[in-house]
Write a protein that holds these residues in place. Sequence first.
Motif, PDB file in Angstrom:
ATOM      1  N   LEU A 176     -28.647  38.177 -87.073  1.00  0.00           N
ATOM      2  CA  LEU A 176     -28.881  36.952 -86.308  1.00  0.00           C
ATOM      3  C   LEU A 176     -28.475  37.116 -84.850  1.00  0.00           C
ATOM      4  O   LEU A 176     -29.155  36.614 -83.939  1.00  0.00           O
ATOM      5  CB  LEU A 176     -28.136  35.782 -86.947  1.00  0.00           C
ATOM      6  CG  LEU A 176     -28.656  35.332 -88.310  1.00  0.00           C
ATOM      7  CD1 LEU A 176     -27.735  34.273 -88.909  1.00  0.00           C
ATOM      8  CD2 LEU A 176     -30.082  34.839 -88.215  1.00  0.00           C
ATOM      9  N   LEU A 206     -25.807  39.887 -92.107  1.00  0.00           N
ATOM     10  CA  LEU A 206     -26.643  38.759 -91.723  1.00  0.00           C
ATOM     11  C   LEU A 206     -26.247  38.261 -90.339  1.00  0.00           C
ATOM     12  O   LEU A 206     -27.103  37.992 -89.487  1.00  0.00           O
ATOM     13  CB  LEU A 206     -26.530  37.627 -92.746  1.00  0.00           C
ATOM     14  CG  LEU A 206     -27.296  36.348 -92.402  1.00  0.00           C
ATOM     15  CD1 LEU A 206     -28.783  36.612 -92.305  1.00  0.00           C
ATOM     16  CD2 LEU A 206     -26.989  35.262 -93.425  1.00  0.00           C
ATOM     17  N   GLY A 207     -24.942  38.142 -90.088  1.00  0.00           N
ATOM     18  CA  GLY A 207     -24.477  37.732 -88.762  1.00  0.00           C
ATOM     19  C   GLY A 207     -24.918  38.696 -87.683  1.00  0.00           C
ATOM     20  O   GLY A 207     -25.347  38.276 -86.597  1.00  0.00           O
ATOM     21  N   ALA A 224     -31.150  39.144 -83.205  1.00  0.00           N
ATOM     22  CA  ALA A 224     -32.346  38.314 -83.013  1.00  0.00           C
ATOM     23  C   ALA A 224     -32.142  37.324 -81.859  1.00  0.00           C
ATOM     24  O   ALA A 224     -33.079  37.056 -81.098  1.00  0.00           O
ATOM     25  CB  ALA A 224     -32.661  37.555 -84.306  1.00  0.00           C
ATOM     26  N   ALA A 225     -30.922  36.808 -81.700  1.00  0.00           N
ATOM     27  CA  ALA A 225     -30.658  35.869 -80.622  1.00  0.00           C
ATOM     28  C   ALA A 225     -30.629  36.549 -79.262  1.00  0.00           C
ATOM     29  O   ALA A 225     -31.049  35.987 -78.250  1.00  0.00           O
ATOM     30  CB  ALA A 225     -29.344  35.135 -80.866  1.00  0.00           C
TER      31      ALA A 225
END
Length: 122
Positions: free
Chosen positions: A112, A108-109, A115-116
Amino acid sequence: MASRPRDGFVRAGAGRDGPAPPRERRDPAACRTPGRGSRPDGPEAGANAGWPEAAASRALGIALSGPRSYDGQMRDYPYVNPEGRRGIGADEIDASVGLLWRVWAALLGLALLIAALAPAMR
């Protein structure tokens, strides 16, 4: 119509007409697919399961699989991570659940982070 809980979710195993009937034991011969193995425990039954099973057994230091019984007959299968501990129990199950949650959190990290960073890479 069966009653439904207030939150709108149906109880597990319950449908419109009440609980689902119990599963009947399946005949292994009825599960055969042309071109595939007929053994429910063979590599064809879950060909992709070996990778995460091997990684988890190594990370936890336990031996998985090995000899087991099918239809009342013992079958001699090799262990995954044969050097690992073989007498496993509830502590190892808890450790495997913890490992699973850590892997999910790491993925998940990573998602993210990607995505960032994606807008900055355009």
